[in-house]
Design a protein around this motif. Structure first.
Motif, PDB file in Angstrom:
ATOM      1  N   VAL A  11       0.838  -1.200   0.000  1.00 48.35           N
ATOM      2  CA  VAL A  11       0.000   0.000   0.000  1.00 48.35           C
ATOM      3  C   VAL A  11       0.876   1.254   0.000  1.00 48.35           C
ATOM      4  N   ASN A  12       1.926   1.244   0.809  1.00 45.40           N
ATOM      5  CA  ASN A  12       2.813   2.408   0.876  1.00 45.40           C
ATOM      6  C   ASN A  12       3.549   2.653  -0.439  1.00 45.40           C
ATOM      7  N   GLU A  13       3.933   1.579  -1.112  1.00 43.56           N
ATOM      8  CA  GLU A  13       4.606   1.729  -2.406  1.00 43.56           C
ATOM      9  C   GLU A  13       3.666   2.341  -3.435  1.00 43.56           C
ATOM     10  N   VAL A  14       2.427   1.867  -3.442  1.00 47.28           N
ATOM     11  CA  VAL A  14       1.440   2.410  -4.388  1.00 47.28           C
ATOM     12  C   VAL A  14       1.166   3.877  -4.062  1.00 47.28           C
ATOM     13  N   ARG A  15       1.039   4.184  -2.761  1.00 50.35           N
ATOM     14  CA  ARG A  15       0.812   5.585  -2.348  1.00 50.35           C
ATOM     15  C   ARG A  15       1.951   6.484  -2.828  1.00 50.35           C
ATOM     16  N   ALA A  16       3.179   6.006  -2.669  1.00 52.11           N
ATOM     17  CA  ALA A  16       4.348   6.785  -3.097  1.00 52.11           C
ATOM     18  C   ALA A  16       4.321   6.975  -4.613  1.00 52.11           C
ATOM     19  N   ILE A  20       4.013  10.623  -6.583  1.00 54.10           N
ATOM     20  CA  ILE A  20       4.918  11.089  -7.641  1.00 54.10           C
ATOM     21  C   ILE A  20       4.128  11.373  -8.920  1.00 54.10           C
ATOM     22  N   TRP A  21       3.209  10.462  -9.233  1.00 53.02           N
ATOM     23  CA  TRP A  21       2.367  10.596 -10.417  1.00 53.02           C
ATOM     24  C   TRP A  21       1.515  11.861 -10.354  1.00 53.02           C
TER      25      TRP A  21
END
Length: 129
Positions: A11-16, A20-21
């Motif tokens: 979840v944290n990777e997707v949030r990051a 950025i996106w």
């Protein structure tokens, strides 16, 4: 050997990735190009700063999957269905919501760019009457 996608995104990777996106300059670059390896190399480098080790291909694949999932949920909602949902819908809607509206109004008078279900629905109505 890990498959093309590699390990699951947390979840944290997707949030990051979404953070950025959501950067305006990244969005503008992505909107203006099809060959986007360089952009995703930048994205991967920025993820690295958060301690997230993903290569540009993984970032691009995740981006495409999120975008695709968002669009299918959005289309379902637009047609009145509330059964479809996804985890990061609101975050993605903040990024993609504006551009999909612009594209929809731009292509409104161009029959060829409409989704097939629109033209099918129209021709069904025509054949009934």
């Amino acid at each position: 050997v890990a498959n093309e996608g590699g390990k699951h995104w947390t979840v944290n990777e997707v949030r990051a990735l979404i953070r950025i996106w959501s950067d305006k300059s990244i969005q503008q670059q992505l909107e203006g190009t099809v060959r986007n390896k360089r952009i995703f190399e930048q994205v991967a480098a920025r993820l690295q700063k958060f301690g997230i080790d993903r290569d540009w291909k993984q970032c691009r694949t995740k981006y495409k999957n999120l975008k695709h999932e968002y669009k299918s949920v959005k289309n379902a909602q637009d047609s009145g269905s509330t059964s479809k949902s996804m985890k990061f819908f609101n975050e993605l809607d903040a990024i993609l919501g504006h551009s999909t509206m612009e594209q929809a109004s731009k292509s409104d008078n161009e029959e060829s760019e409409r989704p097939p279900e629109w033209t099918e629905a129209k021709s069904e109505k025509d054949s009934i009457g």
